[in-house]
Design a protein around this motif. Structure first.
Motif, mmCIF file in Angstrom:
data_model
loop_
_atom_site.group_PDB
_atom_site.id
_atom_site.type_symbol
_atom_site.label_atom_id
_atom_site.label_comp_id
_atom_site.label_asym_id
_atom_site.label_seq_id
_atom_site.Cartn_x
_atom_site.Cartn_y
_atom_site.Cartn_z
ATOM 1 N N GLN A 18 0.804 -1.219 0.000
ATOM 2 C CA GLN A 18 0.000 0.000 0.000
ATOM 3 C C GLN A 18 0.841 1.276 0.000
ATOM 4 O OE1 GLN A 18 -3.285 0.426 -0.390
ATOM 5 N NE2 GLN A 18 -3.435 -1.753 -0.738
ATOM 6 N N ASP A 19 1.916 1.330 0.789
ATOM 7 C CA ASP A 19 2.742 2.535 0.817
ATOM 8 C C ASP A 19 3.484 2.733 -0.497
ATOM 9 O OD1 ASP A 19 4.450 0.359 1.287
ATOM 10 O OD2 ASP A 19 5.686 1.431 2.744
ATOM 11 N N GLU A 20 3.766 1.643 -1.192
ATOM 12 C CA GLU A 20 4.426 1.732 -2.493
ATOM 13 C C GLU A 20 3.469 2.243 -3.563
ATOM 14 O OE1 GLU A 20 7.578 -1.919 -1.716
ATOM 15 O OE2 GLU A 20 5.688 -2.337 -2.744
ATOM 16 N N VAL A 21 2.213 1.827 -3.493
ATOM 17 C CA VAL A 21 1.203 2.301 -4.443
ATOM 18 C C VAL A 21 1.115 3.822 -4.379
ATOM 19 C CG1 VAL A 21 -1.273 2.335 -4.987
ATOM 20 C CG2 VAL A 21 -0.141 0.167 -4.459
ATOM 21 N N LYS A 22 1.107 4.355 -3.180
ATOM 22 C CA LYS A 22 0.975 5.806 -2.997
ATOM 23 C C LYS A 22 2.107 6.568 -3.671
ATOM 24 C CE LYS A 22 0.598 9.323 0.549
ATOM 25 N NZ LYS A 22 0.571 9.622 1.968
ATOM 26 N N VAL A 23 3.361 6.134 -3.477
ATOM 27 C CA VAL A 23 4.477 6.875 -4.072
ATOM 28 C C VAL A 23 4.539 6.673 -5.586
ATOM 29 C CG1 VAL A 23 5.856 6.982 -1.961
ATOM 30 C CG2 VAL A 23 6.230 5.118 -3.577
ATOM 31 N N ALA A 51 -4.642 1.172 -13.380
ATOM 32 C CA ALA A 51 -4.315 -0.183 -12.921
ATOM 33 C C ALA A 51 -3.934 -0.206 -11.442
ATOM 34 C CB ALA A 51 -3.190 -0.763 -13.773
ATOM 35 N N LEU A 52 -3.371 0.893 -10.945
ATOM 36 C CA LEU A 52 -2.978 0.969 -9.537
ATOM 37 C C LEU A 52 -4.181 0.982 -8.594
ATOM 38 C CD1 LEU A 52 -0.041 3.512 -9.771
ATOM 39 C CD2 LEU A 52 0.128 1.138 -9.002
ATOM 40 N N ASP A 57 -4.904 -7.876 -2.411
ATOM 41 C CA ASP A 57 -5.180 -9.287 -2.169
ATOM 42 C C ASP A 57 -5.173 -9.555 -0.660
ATOM 43 O OD1 ASP A 57 -2.511 -9.476 -1.378
ATOM 44 O OD2 ASP A 57 -1.867 -10.532 -3.183
ATOM 45 N N ASP A 58 -5.240 -10.818 -0.281
ATOM 46 C CA ASP A 58 -5.302 -11.168 1.142
ATOM 47 C C ASP A 58 -4.001 -10.880 1.895
ATOM 48 O OD1 ASP A 58 -3.949 -13.165 -0.211
ATOM 49 O OD2 ASP A 58 -4.932 -14.812 0.843
ATOM 50 N N ARG A 59 -2.939 -10.545 1.165
ATOM 51 C CA ARG A 59 -1.667 -10.166 1.797
ATOM 52 C C ARG A 59 -1.430 -8.655 1.726
ATOM 53 N NH1 ARG A 59 2.090 -13.373 -1.846
ATOM 54 N NH2 ARG A 59 0.492 -12.593 -3.204
ATOM 55 N N ASP A 60 -2.475 -7.892 1.380
ATOM 56 C CA ASP A 60 -2.405 -6.432 1.223
ATOM 57 C C ASP A 60 -1.452 -6.015 0.111
ATOM 58 O OD1 ASP A 60 -4.314 -5.850 3.136
ATOM 59 O OD2 ASP A 60 -2.849 -5.819 4.765
ATOM 60 N N ILE A 61 -1.437 -6.776 -0.961
ATOM 61 C CA ILE A 61 -0.602 -6.494 -2.124
ATOM 62 C C ILE A 61 -1.504 -6.154 -3.300
ATOM 63 C CG2 ILE A 61 1.080 -7.467 -3.762
ATOM 64 C CD1 ILE A 61 2.240 -7.109 -0.961
ATOM 65 N N VAL A 62 -1.122 -5.115 -4.043
ATOM 66 C CA VAL A 62 -1.805 -4.758 -5.285
ATOM 67 C C VAL A 62 -0.945 -5.278 -6.426
ATOM 68 C CG1 VAL A 62 -2.533 -2.850 -6.766
ATOM 69 C CG2 VAL A 62 -2.864 -2.701 -4.303
ATOM 70 N N ARG A 93 12.315 7.961 0.006
ATOM 71 C CA ARG A 93 13.360 7.408 -0.869
ATOM 72 C C ARG A 93 13.480 5.895 -0.684
ATOM 73 N NH1 ARG A 93 17.351 10.327 -3.416
ATOM 74 N NH2 ARG A 93 18.893 8.749 -2.893
ATOM 75 N N GLU A 94 13.349 5.415 0.539
ATOM 76 C CA GLU A 94 13.427 3.974 0.802
ATOM 77 C C GLU A 94 12.276 3.232 0.127
ATOM 78 O OE1 GLU A 94 14.333 0.239 1.696
ATOM 79 O OE2 GLU A 94 15.673 1.957 1.858
ATOM 80 N N ILE A 95 11.088 3.802 0.190
ATOM 81 C CA ILE A 95 9.937 3.178 -0.478
ATOM 82 C C ILE A 95 10.173 3.147 -1.987
ATOM 83 C CG2 ILE A 95 7.467 3.401 -0.972
ATOM 84 C CD1 ILE A 95 7.228 4.731 1.843
ATOM 85 N N LEU A 96 10.647 4.253 -2.543
ATOM 86 C CA LEU A 96 10.933 4.291 -3.983
ATOM 87 C C LEU A 96 12.021 3.291 -4.356
ATOM 88 C CD1 LEU A 96 10.756 8.139 -4.437
ATOM 89 C CD2 LEU A 96 9.224 6.471 -5.516
ATOM 90 N N ARG A 97 13.034 3.133 -3.517
ATOM 91 C CA ARG A 97 14.098 2.156 -3.775
ATOM 92 C C ARG A 97 13.519 0.743 -3.811
ATOM 93 N NH1 ARG A 97 17.561 1.340 -6.655
ATOM 94 N NH2 ARG A 97 18.494 3.321 -6.164
ATOM 95 N N ARG A 98 12.595 0.437 -2.898
ATOM 96 C CA ARG A 98 11.958 -0.888 -2.899
ATOM 97 C C ARG A 98 11.204 -1.116 -4.204
ATOM 98 N NH1 ARG A 98 9.226 0.038 2.470
ATOM 99 N NH2 ARG A 98 7.344 -0.272 1.233
ATOM 100 N N VAL A 99 10.514 -0.074 -4.668
ATOM 101 C CA VAL A 99 9.761 -0.208 -5.922
ATOM 102 C C VAL A 99 10.732 -0.401 -7.092
ATOM 103 C CG1 VAL A 99 8.203 0.946 -7.541
ATOM 104 C CG2 VAL A 99 7.787 1.111 -5.077
#
Length: 115
Positions: A18-23, A51-52, A57-62, A93-99
């Motif tokens: 969810q936090d990745e979707v936002k950024v 699409a975002l 899903d049941d693991r809170d993943i889009v 920046r950390e969230i963006l790096r994960r993406v």
């Protein structure tokens, strides 16, 4: 296997928390709002933004299915925002790096042509 008439499945599925979707949404909105970016960047960015909005899903993943051009636009938007943020914005920046780590390598991304 696909139903007849639905076309091929996109070759890449970006799975985001969810936090990745936002950024990613922020990055795409910034990219598409730049007046220098005309056709075909804006329509591709809009399709990814739509699409975002997929349900989690049941693991809170889009899961966002992307065509190669859509994948390139999303990667470009995230990379540009990552590069623009300052050090004091470490959390974002950390969230963006994960993406960014979820995309294929830079050489693969550069090789994708946008029609």
């Amino acid at each position: 296997m696909n139903d007849a008439g639905t076309g091929p499945e996109p070759p890449f599925h970006l799975r985001l928390e969810q936090d990745e979707v936002k950024v990613v949404k922020t990055a795409l909105n910034l990219l598409s709002s730049d007046e220098d970016h005309e056709h075909p960047i804006r329509p591709l960015a809009r399709k990814v933004l739509t699409a975002l909005q997929a349900p989690v899903d049941d693991r809170d993943i889009v899961t966002v299915p992307l065509t190669p051009p859509q994948m390139k636009i999303a990667h470009t938007a995230v990379k540009l925002l990552f590069d623009d943020l300052r050090r004091d914005q470490a959390d974002e920046r950390e969230i963006l790096r994960r993406v960014l780590d979820k995309f294929p390598d830079e050489h693969t991304m550069r090789a994708i042509q946008i029609p």
